[in-house]
Design a protein around this motif. Sequence first.
Motif, PDB file in Angstrom:
ATOM      1  N   ARG A 184       0.845  -1.216   0.000  1.00  0.00           N
ATOM      2  CA  ARG A 184       0.000   0.000   0.000  1.00  0.00           C
ATOM      3  C   ARG A 184       0.870   1.251   0.000  1.00  0.00           C
ATOM      4  O   ARG A 184       0.595   2.209  -0.718  1.00  0.00           O
ATOM      5  CB  ARG A 184      -0.943   0.002   1.201  1.00  0.00           C
ATOM      6  N   TRP A 193       2.441   1.661  -3.483  1.00  0.00           N
ATOM      7  CA  TRP A 193       1.570   1.486  -4.642  1.00  0.00           C
ATOM      8  C   TRP A 193       1.621   2.650  -5.626  1.00  0.00           C
ATOM      9  O   TRP A 193       1.625   2.433  -6.851  1.00  0.00           O
ATOM     10  CB  TRP A 193       0.136   1.213  -4.207  1.00  0.00           C
ATOM     11  N   LEU A 200      -5.877  -0.763  -2.595  1.00  0.00           N
ATOM     12  CA  LEU A 200      -4.687  -0.197  -3.213  1.00  0.00           C
ATOM     13  C   LEU A 200      -4.988   1.109  -3.935  1.00  0.00           C
ATOM     14  O   LEU A 200      -4.151   2.010  -3.973  1.00  0.00           O
ATOM     15  CB  LEU A 200      -4.077  -1.198  -4.211  1.00  0.00           C
TER      16      LEU A 200
END
Length: 115
Positions: free
Chosen positions: A88, A91, A113
């Motif tokens: 995360r 990302w 995400l």
Amino acid sequence: MVGHTGPVSTTEALPSRLHGVADRIPTSLDDLKGPERGRVTLPTRLAWSGLSEFDVDDSGQRLTLYRTLMDCGQREDIVRYVNPALLRQDWSRIRKLTAHRVIRLWESRMPGLAA
């Protein structure tokens, strides 16, 4: 070349590296069990050239590790080596460096995400 009667074709299609990618993506972020710290050594089938050991604490090495896994890893590899919190965190960088089709598949499977 013995038995070869014509020019070698450079247009023969290689299998797409995206073939089967949807099947390799885990079903949710909760499936991911990768380390939050330390070193990861990928098997030769995933890291046949270049780095095979990655320091998860180093954001650049981790980015390379995660992109390698997204491109070449099987679901079990991704589950084993990718940490959900770090994925995360990284990302926004990963999505700039990875094929749009792959990004869309990951974000549809793991809506957390895209947030």
